[in-house]
Design an enzyme around this catalytic site. Structure first.
Site, short mmCIF file in Angstrom:
data_model
loop_
_atom_site.label_atom_id
_atom_site.label_comp_id
_atom_site.label_asym_id
_atom_site.label_seq_id
_atom_site.Cartn_x
_atom_site.Cartn_y
_atom_site.Cartn_z
N ASP A 107 0.78 -1.17 -0.10
CA ASP A 107 -0.04 0.17 -0.03
C ASP A 107 0.97 1.17 0.05
OD1 ASP A 107 -2.23 -1.63 0.26
OD2 ASP A 107 -2.26 -1.45 2.34
N1 URA Z 1 -1.22 -5.96 3.74
C1 URA Z 1 -1.69 -4.76 3.80
O1 URA Z 1 -2.58 -4.42 4.42
N2 URA Z 1 -1.03 -3.64 3.32
C2 URA Z 1 0.06 -3.97 2.42
O2 URA Z 1 0.82 -2.97 2.08
C3 URA Z 1 0.46 -5.41 2.31
C4 URA Z 1 -0.13 -6.25 3.13
#
Ligand code: URA
Length: 246
Positions: A107
């Protein structure tokens, strides 16, 4: 193992020559050696993996596939191109965004270990849930997870669209209001770690991926920095023991 390649093509791919006609000129001028021998013939063939090719006395190398380990900072997105945000590919100038891509996604607000490559088979092996490569995330979350909640994380949680596979959890510390934990998952669905914690009543405040299999984020690699690895180095590290099993 790479196949044999014409020398003029090799010179273009390594950047020693701008074009095949440029390569011919360079060769004619005697500027290229294969091992100890000066080679002037553009149609000569080289093995990019095993031949030592020198241009103006300096070795030049070409690898069909390349692998970069990036410490992804927050605020850049795991995409090759974007009209609004900065992308992880912009942090690796030597990786052409037309050919290279991130292995899975983090993310925008997640930091940590992200691999960038042009090797699709390698990427598939790491991201396919069937291959069971565990990705380990360090998280700071609200509250303190209870035994019962941890058991749910470990055994599988039914989210709105799927049930998670068994995960590995490790509690690190807590001051009562917030806790630090490790969670390793073999899948990588959208916001999966955040959604898993949310499903047991805890909000993720900070998230960082620290390992893929046994490949860990190097401690001295700062956010935004990257390092190139060979496929062999990565395979060996990934197959080693991961942070949850040591
Ligand atoms: N899980 C998440 O919630 N965000 C990420 O960036 C990676 C795994």
């Amino acid at each position: 193992m790479s196949d044999l390649m014409r020398l003029d093509r090799f010179l273009v791919l390594t950047g020693a020559a701008k074009s095949r006609s440029d390569a011919k000129k360079i060769l004619k001028n005697g500027l290229v050696q294969i091992g100890d021998r000066i080679e002037k013939n553009a149609e000569a063939h080289v093995n990019p993996d095993s031949d030592r090719v020198l241009f103006r006395g300096r070795e030049i190398t070409y690898r069909q596939y390349r692998y970069f380990l990036l410490h992804k900072p927050q605020d850049v997105i795991s995409a090759t191109k974007d009209r609004i945000s900065d992308t992880v590919l912009q942090l690796i100038p030597e990786a052409d965004p037309e050919k290279y891509f991130p292995v899975g996604r983090l993310d925008k607000d997640t930091e940590g270990l992200l691999l960038i490559t042009n090797d699709g088979d390698f990427a598939h092996r790491l991201t396919s849930p069937r291959k069971k490569v565990y990705k380990t995330y360090f998280a700071r979350i609200t509250g303190k997870p209870a035994e019962e909640e941890i058991r749910k994380l470990e055994s599988g949680i039914t989210l709105s669209d799927f049930t998670t596979a068994p995960a590995r959890f490790r509690f690190l510390k807590s001051d009562g209001d917030e806790s630090e934990c490790l969670l390793s998952i073999s899948e990588g669905r959208f916001h999966q770690v955040k959604r898993m914690y949310q499903a047991i009543g805890h909000t993720v405040l900070y998230l960082k991926r620290i390992a893929i299999g046994g490949l860990t984020l190097p401690e001295n690699l700062k956010p935004g920095e990257y390092r190139e690895y060979t496929r062999e180095q990565l395979d060996e590290a990934i197959n080693g023991s991961d942070p949850q099993t040591v």
